[in-house]
Every structure is written in structure tokens, then in C-alpha cells.
Scaffold this active site. Structure first.
Site: not given
Length: 350
Positions: A37, A236, A240
Site C-alpha cells: 500500500d 496499515d 487495508d
């Protein structure tokens, strides 16, 4: 095997990596694709306000003040950057009468009797707001690695606000290390393609999945799995969590949200991508140790069992006494434990 896995999990803890189970440690050795990410994982997740471009018939200060008034109700890191930027300029922010967060698009709210929209092109198209001559400034800002957002007031485009996030120290070297380990590195983000590619160029990522809605991250992980790949997801944020759960191995940044940490298999306490490299190295070292133990036990038992059964007696009159057999079996266990304990001397980079 249990001894090696237990030692490997302990080794991870010593290096700031919390591994939930032996299964996660074993699977990590087979990984060939890492999805990262962008916000908060590759970058610091603490963007700063960089640009405010108002339409000819709009006032820059009013544009920023209204936008910041809306964004103070949002929990997104980009929103925080806009609010902090406005406050740094001494602006007094208004009260929000209504607020609606639209995942993957932006936000909508009413401030001081004015309807405010802040978001991407998809939000403007959805609300029927024309972007006029702002397409080129948007492209220019995105090519610089910034995240530009359209701001519309009362159904009319009022300008652009841009923020920029900085790349975490160590991200570029960690990604280079992943590539040297033979891993395919993929960056996933909700940002537009130009901004995403600008960040990818900075850190050396070759494959980018841009403009991905939060609810579609898990689907993108699944698509890579359907290609026959063993996929790890590193993230995080709350959005996600489904992707972390879908991945073969989910790695959460320890400085992220509790939801992401709970959904993951491995937690990186210090928040650096170097932890991903270390976790995979520990997994590979542990599984090498497991294979050594299995091979040694196989050879030992292959040689020892026939002797214990008396295969040497017809030729040499030798029988293995039960006492010696028990000692030999104990020696086998000592050998396995000693080899497993060699893992404790492992250092990152080995």
C-alpha cells in the site's frame, strides 16, 4: 519442525517482527509477489499542503478555509494535511452542518450554507461538475508526485488543492532488496495514475495498481493469486484489512490501525519496509533449517532402523541393545535441537 518454527518466531520477535503462527512463517518462504500500500507504508502517511489554485472567479483564502472546514471532520491523512495547512495560515475554520465520506471518491459537506465537494475526477463526474481548464494543472501536479484534489462550491468547480506525501526513509532500499530476493513488487493505491507512477519511480516499483477503491483492494490481491502467485499484502489502514486477510500472508505496519494489525499474520513493529525483507529472510532461514532437520532425521532413521531390526546379525552377529537404541534416539533429538538453535545466531542479511 516445531523446534525450528518456534526458534524462528522468537528470532522474529528479537528483530521487531511479531509472527502470529508457524503457518505464516512457512508460507512466507514461498512468497513471490509483494503488494505494498502506498500511503503510510511506502510513504510516511503525513502529507503536507503544497498548492492552492483557485478559479479566476474564486478567492484562494476562502477556497482553502472552506475546504479545511470540511476536512477537519475526516480521518484521512490528506485531510489532516489540508487542515494543518489552513491553521498554519491563521485561518478560523467553520462548523460543518453535514458531512458524507464517499469511499474512493472524496467528501461532501455543507459549511456556512455552502455545499462543498472535495475529491477526485470520479466525484466531479458523479456530481456533474465540469472541470474546465483545470485538467492540465492537475496533470502537472500529479506528475510531480503530489495528490491534487478538485474543490467544488455549490456545484461549480472552485479550484484545486494539492498535498504531497514524503517517501519513508529506507523504502527505496527495502524495495531494491525485495527485488534482489526474486520478489515481484507491486504498489497499490487509490491515488490517480500519474501521482502513483511518480512515487513508484522514486522507490523503484515497476508495477502499479492505481485508482483502486478501498473495497477493491482484496479483489486485486485475489486476481494476483489466481495467476498462481503466492501473495503478501503490506498495509496499515482500516481499508487495508480485507486485503491483508485475503493475502497468503498479511503484514501490518505496527504504527498503523488496530484493525489492520488484527487482520494480519505478521506485524512489523517499527513501521519500516526493511521489516518485510527481514521477515522473509527469517522465514527462508527457518525453512532451510527445517529441511536440514528433516533430511538429517531421514538419513539417521534410514541407517538406524535396519540396525535396530537386526539386519547386521546374520553377517556379523551384532544386535543393538535397547539401551544403545534409546541413547541413539536421544542423540537424534539432540542433533535436531542443536541445529534449530543455530538459528539464534542468524543476523539480518544472512
Amino acid at each position: 519442525t516445531p523446534m525450528s518454527l518456534t526458534t524462528g518466531i522468537g528470532l522474529g520477535a528479537q528483530n521487531g517482527i511479531l509472527i502470529r503462527s508457524g503457518d505464516a512463517l512457512q508460507t512466507a518462504e514461498k512468497l513471490n509477489t509483494i503488494i505494498l500500500d502506498k500511503t503510510g507504508t511506502i510513504t510516511n502517511g503525513k502529507p503536507a499542503l503544497t498548492d492552492v489554485i483557485a478559479a479566476p472567479d474564486q478567492d484562494e483564502e476562502t477556497l482553502l478555509r472552506l475546504a479545511a472546514s470540511v476536512e477537519k471532520s475526516s480521518e484521512h491523512p490528506l485531510a489532516e494535511a489540508i487542515v494543518e495547512g489552513a491553521q498554519a495560515r491563521g485561518m478560523n475554520l467553520g462548523d460543518v452542518e453535514s458531512f458524507d465520506a464517499i469511499p474512493g471518491h472524496g467528501v461532501s459537506a455543507t459549511v456556512e450554507g455552502r455545499h462543498v465537494l472535495i475529491g477526485n475526477l470520479k466525484l466531479m463526474n458523479r456530481e456533474g461538475v465540469g472541470i474546465g481548464n483545470f485538467e492540465d494543472p492537475m496533470k502537472s501536479l500529479a506528475n510531480d508526485g503530489k495528490t491534487p484534489m478538485y474543490v467544488a462550491l455549490d456545484g461549480k468547480l472552485a479550484g484545486i488543492i494539492a498535498v504531497a506525501d514524503t517517501v519513508k526513509e529506507g523504502s527505496k532500499s527495502a524495495i531494491a532488496a525485495m527485488k534482489r530476493m526474486g520478489l515481484e513488487v507491486v504498489m497499490i493505491t487509490g491515488d490517480n495514475e500519474r501521482t502513483a507512477n511518480a512515487i513508484a519511480r522514486q522507490v523503484g516499483v515497476d508495477r502499479v495498481l492505481a485508482e483502486v477503491l478501498p473495497q477493491d483492494k482484496a479483489f486485486n490481491v485475489q486476481k494476483l493469486q489466481l495467476e498462481g502467485k503466492k501473495v503478501a499484502m503490506v498495509g496499515d489502514g482500516i481499508n487495508d484489512a480485507p486485503a491483508l486477510a485475503q493475502a497468503d500472508v498479511g503484514l501490518a505496519i505496527g504504527t498503523g490501525t488496530d484493525v489492520a494489525i488484527e487482520a494480519s499474520d505478521i506485524t512489523l513493529i517499527n513501521g519500516s519496509l526493511i521489516g518485510v525483507v527481514t521477515a522473509i529472510q527469517i522465514s527462508r532461514a527457518t525453512m532451510r533449517n527445517v529441511y536440514q532437520n528433516l533430511f538429517g532425521a531421514f538419513i539417521y532413521n534410514t541407517a538406524g532402523l535396519p540396525i535396530a531390526l537386526g539386519v547386521l546379525y546374520p553377517f556379523f552377529g551384532i544386535l543393538l541393545s535397547p539401551l544403545l537404541a534409546a541413547l541413539a534416539m536421544s542423540f537424534s533429538s539432540v542433533t535436531v535441537i542443536s541445529n534449530a538453535n543455530r538459528l539464534k545466531s542468524w543476523k539480518p542479511g544472512n
